[in-house]
Design an enzyme around this catalytic site. Sequence first.
Site, PDB file in Angstrom:
ATOM      1  N   TYR A   1      -1.756  -0.442  10.674  1.00 35.76           N
ATOM      2  CA  TYR A   1      -1.890  -0.778   9.243  1.00 35.76           C
ATOM      3  C   TYR A   1      -0.619  -0.353   8.503  1.00 35.76           C
ATOM      4  O   TYR A   1      -0.082  -1.123   7.690  1.00 35.76           O
ATOM      5  CB  TYR A   1      -3.123  -0.069   8.664  1.00 35.76           C
ATOM      6  CG  TYR A   1      -3.393  -0.386   7.202  1.00 35.76           C
ATOM      7  CD1 TYR A   1      -3.952  -1.604   6.832  1.00 35.76           C
ATOM      8  CD2 TYR A   1      -3.085   0.528   6.203  1.00 35.76           C
ATOM      9  CE1 TYR A   1      -4.208  -1.896   5.496  1.00 35.76           C
ATOM     10  CE2 TYR A   1      -3.334   0.255   4.860  1.00 35.76           C
ATOM     11  CZ  TYR A   1      -3.899  -0.967   4.520  1.00 35.76           C
ATOM     12  OH  TYR A   1      -4.140  -1.258   3.196  1.00 35.76           O
TER      13      TYR A   1
ATOM     14  N   SER B   1       0.878  -1.181   0.000  1.00 37.33           N
ATOM     15  CA  SER B   1       0.000   0.000   0.000  1.00 37.33           C
ATOM     16  C   SER B   1       0.914   1.229   0.000  1.00 37.33           C
ATOM     17  O   SER B   1       2.090   1.126   0.355  1.00 37.33           O
ATOM     18  CB  SER B   1      -0.840  -0.001   1.279  1.00 37.33           C
ATOM     19  OG  SER B   1      -1.460   1.247   1.501  1.00 37.33           O
TER      20      SER B   1
HETATM   21  P1  NAD Z   1     -11.533  -5.817   0.319  1.00 37.35           P
HETATM   22  O1  NAD Z   1     -11.929  -5.709   1.729  1.00 37.35           O
HETATM   23  O2  NAD Z   1     -12.571  -5.843  -0.733  1.00 37.35           O
HETATM   24  O3  NAD Z   1     -10.584  -7.073   0.084  1.00 37.35           O
HETATM   25  C1  NAD Z   1      -9.843  -7.707   1.087  1.00 37.35           C
HETATM   26  C2  NAD Z   1     -10.083  -9.179   0.941  1.00 37.35           C
HETATM   27  O4  NAD Z   1      -9.270  -9.914   1.840  1.00 37.35           O
HETATM   28  C3  NAD Z   1     -11.549  -9.526   1.257  1.00 37.35           C
HETATM   29  O5  NAD Z   1     -12.047 -10.347   0.245  1.00 37.35           O
HETATM   30  C4  NAD Z   1     -11.436 -10.239   2.576  1.00 37.35           C
HETATM   31  O6  NAD Z   1     -12.476 -11.159   2.773  1.00 37.35           O
HETATM   32  C5  NAD Z   1     -10.078 -10.890   2.440  1.00 37.35           C
HETATM   33  N1  NAD Z   1      -9.516 -11.285   3.733  1.00 37.35           N
HETATM   34  C6  NAD Z   1      -9.432 -10.565   4.855  1.00 37.35           C
HETATM   35  N2  NAD Z   1      -8.894 -11.298   5.832  1.00 37.35           N
HETATM   36  C7  NAD Z   1      -8.628 -12.516   5.306  1.00 37.35           C
HETATM   37  C8  NAD Z   1      -8.078 -13.717   5.823  1.00 37.35           C
HETATM   38  N3  NAD Z   1      -7.690 -13.826   7.098  1.00 37.35           N
HETATM   39  N4  NAD Z   1      -7.940 -14.767   4.986  1.00 37.35           N
HETATM   40  C9  NAD Z   1      -8.342 -14.696   3.692  1.00 37.35           C
HETATM   41  N5  NAD Z   1      -8.883 -13.596   3.153  1.00 37.35           N
HETATM   42  C10 NAD Z   1      -9.030 -12.523   3.972  1.00 37.35           C
HETATM   43  O7  NAD Z   1     -10.557  -4.591   0.052  1.00 37.35           O
HETATM   44  P2  NAD Z   1      -9.444  -4.348  -1.085  1.00 37.35           P
HETATM   45  O8  NAD Z   1      -9.313  -2.882  -1.149  1.00 37.35           O
HETATM   46  O9  NAD Z   1      -9.708  -5.119  -2.303  1.00 37.35           O
HETATM   47  O10 NAD Z   1      -8.148  -4.912  -0.346  1.00 37.35           O
HETATM   48  C11 NAD Z   1      -7.238  -5.817  -0.960  1.00 37.35           C
HETATM   49  C12 NAD Z   1      -5.840  -5.508  -0.483  1.00 37.35           C
HETATM   50  O11 NAD Z   1      -5.478  -4.207  -0.947  1.00 37.35           O
HETATM   51  C13 NAD Z   1      -5.656  -5.458   1.036  1.00 37.35           C
HETATM   52  O12 NAD Z   1      -4.424  -6.085   1.366  1.00 37.35           O
HETATM   53  C14 NAD Z   1      -5.579  -3.978   1.339  1.00 37.35           C
HETATM   54  O13 NAD Z   1      -4.860  -3.714   2.513  1.00 37.35           O
HETATM   55  C15 NAD Z   1      -4.890  -3.470   0.093  1.00 37.35           C
HETATM   56  N6  NAD Z   1      -5.041  -2.046  -0.203  1.00 37.35           N
HETATM   57  C16 NAD Z   1      -6.257  -1.503  -0.440  1.00 37.35           C
HETATM   58  C17 NAD Z   1      -6.353  -0.147  -0.731  1.00 37.35           C
HETATM   59  C18 NAD Z   1      -7.674   0.532  -1.001  1.00 37.35           C
HETATM   60  O14 NAD Z   1      -7.697   1.779  -1.043  1.00 37.35           O
HETATM   61  N7  NAD Z   1      -8.741  -0.181  -1.238  1.00 37.35           N
HETATM   62  C19 NAD Z   1      -5.185   0.637  -0.787  1.00 37.35           C
HETATM   63  C20 NAD Z   1      -3.970   0.034  -0.557  1.00 37.35           C
HETATM   64  C21 NAD Z   1      -3.883  -1.305  -0.268  1.00 37.35           C
END
Ligand code: NAD
Length: 255
Positions: free
Chosen positions: A156, A143
């Site tokens: 985080y 991130s």
């Molecule tokens: P999201 O919440 O839609 O996706 C996260 C996914 O991880 C979900 O499907 C959730 O069920 C799964 N998950 C959580 N804990 C888990 C576990 N213990 N085992 C298996 N699966 C698990 O949100 P997203 O934005 O798609 O996030 C995906 C990744 O991107 C994450 O690592 C997040 O930190 C990172 N991220 C997101 C953003 C943003 O702005 N959306 C920015 C930077 C990084």
Amino acid sequence: MALFAEKVAVITGGTSGIGRATAIAFAKEGAKVVVAGRREKEGEETVALIQKAQGEGIFIKTDVSVSADIKNLIEKTIFTYGHLDFAFNNAGIEQTPGSFPEATEEEYDRIMDINVKGVWLSMQYEIAEMVKQGSGVIVNTASVAGLVGMSAVPIYVASKHAVIGLTRSAALEYAKSGIRVNAVSPGGIQTDMIDRFVGTPESETEFRQQLQSMHPVGRLGTDEEVASAVIYLCSPGASFITGQSITIDGGLTAQ
Ligand code: NAD
């Protein structure tokens, strides 16, 4: 011939957001996709979307913080498809914003267990397979919070800095083994996570507007924009790229 014909990709957190968009993008490039996540219904929905895109995939229920689940994920992948070419270690959770004294030890443990231990465990089992094959590409989801400090979400931020540390270290250790390891570092991407963090687009909260305006392009990114960077990192065109984090943030960290 499709870019990833005969290739196999595992995607953790493939049940929504960036993981789901990337699962579909891999399928469109011809890869067989193993969708891993905790939520069965959403996982099967991702598989249905893969099939709608004329792709092939399966869902394996997996909690990335549990080593037995990761072991099962990689064993079933090999049993079903015979090999493992790409792994996108993407599952992650956010921190509830708050001051240092407000966060609890339980929240610290939960974030570290999923965001850091989950990536470490996943790489342990993936690398063991890839070493046997003499090839493979791993992409971890970090991130912009892995690149700079941010107030109100220090746990985080620490977890995503750790993902970049794991990425660089694994890349160095396996550089001569035919395995490349990189990270993607998204800025604000329109997913369920962002909705939980700043409110839905309809709610038009001040926090959401602030977040949007922090990005020089004036908007949040899309999950497809992250997926396309993951596809590139796994492609032969990225064959000399390892140990890096590609930032996908509309200019946020260029300021
Ligand atoms: P999201 O919440 O839609 O996706 C996260 C996914 O991880 C979900 O499907 C959730 O069920 C799964 N998950 C959580 N804990 C888990 C576990 N213990 N085992 C298996 N699966 C698990 O949100 P997203 O934005 O798609 O996030 C995906 C990744 O991107 C994450 O690592 C997040 O930190 C990172 N991220 C997101 C953003 C943003 O702005 N959306 C920015 C930077 C990084």
